[in-house]
Write a protein that holds these residues in place. Sequence first.
Motif, PDB file in Angstrom:
ATOM      1  N   THR A  68      -1.884   2.739   5.048  1.00 23.37           N
ATOM      2  CA  THR A  68      -2.956   2.412   5.983  1.00 23.37           C
ATOM      3  C   THR A  68      -4.001   1.517   5.335  1.00 23.37           C
ATOM      4  O   THR A  68      -4.398   0.491   5.909  1.00 23.37           O
ATOM      5  CB  THR A  68      -3.622   3.700   6.503  1.00 23.37           C
ATOM      6  OG1 THR A  68      -2.627   4.507   7.129  1.00 23.37           O
ATOM      7  CG2 THR A  68      -4.716   3.389   7.495  1.00 23.37           C
ATOM      8  N   ALA A  69      -4.434   1.879   4.144  1.00 21.73           N
ATOM      9  CA  ALA A  69      -5.442   1.076   3.441  1.00 21.73           C
ATOM     10  C   ALA A  69      -4.911  -0.324   3.134  1.00 21.73           C
ATOM     11  O   ALA A  69      -5.613  -1.320   3.318  1.00 21.73           O
ATOM     12  CB  ALA A  69      -5.872   1.771   2.159  1.00 21.73           C
ATOM     13  N   GLY A  70      -3.664  -0.400   2.689  1.00 24.11           N
ATOM     14  CA  GLY A  70      -3.067  -1.702   2.394  1.00 24.11           C
ATOM     15  C   GLY A  70      -2.914  -2.550   3.638  1.00 24.11           C
ATOM     16  O   GLY A  70      -3.148  -3.763   3.618  1.00 24.11           O
ATOM     17  N   GLY A  71      -2.524  -1.939   4.740  1.00 23.72           N
ATOM     18  CA  GLY A  71      -2.369  -2.679   5.996  1.00 23.72           C
ATOM     19  C   GLY A  71      -3.678  -3.242   6.502  1.00 23.72           C
ATOM     20  O   GLY A  71      -3.752  -4.391   6.953  1.00 23.72           O
ATOM     21  N   GLY A  76       0.809  -1.214   0.000  1.00 26.26           N
ATOM     22  CA  GLY A  76       0.000   0.000   0.000  1.00 26.26           C
ATOM     23  C   GLY A  76       0.843   1.265   0.000  1.00 26.26           C
ATOM     24  O   GLY A  76       0.508   2.252  -0.658  1.00 26.26           O
ATOM     25  N   THR A  77       1.958   1.240   0.730  1.00 27.14           N
ATOM     26  CA  THR A  77       2.836   2.409   0.760  1.00 27.14           C
ATOM     27  C   THR A  77       3.482   2.626  -0.599  1.00 27.14           C
ATOM     28  O   THR A  77       3.570   3.756  -1.084  1.00 27.14           O
ATOM     29  CB  THR A  77       3.915   2.242   1.847  1.00 27.14           C
ATOM     30  OG1 THR A  77       3.269   2.087   3.108  1.00 27.14           O
ATOM     31  CG2 THR A  77       4.833   3.449   1.901  1.00 27.14           C
ATOM     32  N   VAL A  78       3.925   1.525  -1.226  1.00 25.68           N
ATOM     33  CA  VAL A  78       4.527   1.646  -2.559  1.00 25.68           C
ATOM     34  C   VAL A  78       3.504   2.195  -3.547  1.00 25.68           C
ATOM     35  O   VAL A  78       3.786   3.123  -4.305  1.00 25.68           O
ATOM     36  CB  VAL A  78       5.082   0.284  -3.032  1.00 25.68           C
ATOM     37  CG1 VAL A  78       5.452   0.320  -4.499  1.00 25.68           C
ATOM     38  CG2 VAL A  78       6.285  -0.106  -2.188  1.00 25.68           C
ATOM     39  N   THR A  79       2.308   1.620  -3.526  1.00 26.92           N
ATOM     40  CA  THR A  79       1.256   2.088  -4.421  1.00 26.92           C
ATOM     41  C   THR A  79       0.863   3.522  -4.090  1.00 26.92           C
ATOM     42  O   THR A  79       0.677   4.353  -4.989  1.00 26.92           O
ATOM     43  CB  THR A  79       0.020   1.178  -4.325  1.00 26.92           C
ATOM     44  OG1 THR A  79       0.421  -0.159  -4.605  1.00 26.92           O
ATOM     45  CG2 THR A  79      -1.071   1.594  -5.274  1.00 26.92           C
TER      46      THR A  79
END
Length: 107
Positions: A75-78, A31-34
């Motif tokens: 946050t969303a990915g996590g 999510g952070t990478v994206t």
Amino acid sequence: MSIYCPSCKSTHVITRDLGRKVGGTTGVVAGTVTGTAGALGGAKAGAIIGSIGGPVGASIGSIAGAIWGGLVGGTAGGIAGAKLGEELDSKVLINYECKHCGHRFRI
């Protein structure tokens, strides 16, 4: 509801939550990478909004936009990764461990 070890009948049973931990960590990284890749758009928007305050405002706005994109993506990915991991824990992985005898089991 108390969970008992099927081997020794002890109540000293813990959840391992391996799927949730791995899923959450993987989700945060992805999510952070994206989010950081998408932060270019956030940086542009921040620069436009910050341009009201001149060159310094544009710089601060673009940095804030990039950071915001990374944080939101992470946050969303996590959250998504942790939810997927919880499903894996409950339906696929052997998630319970008896602290008394070391037996691992699934309910």
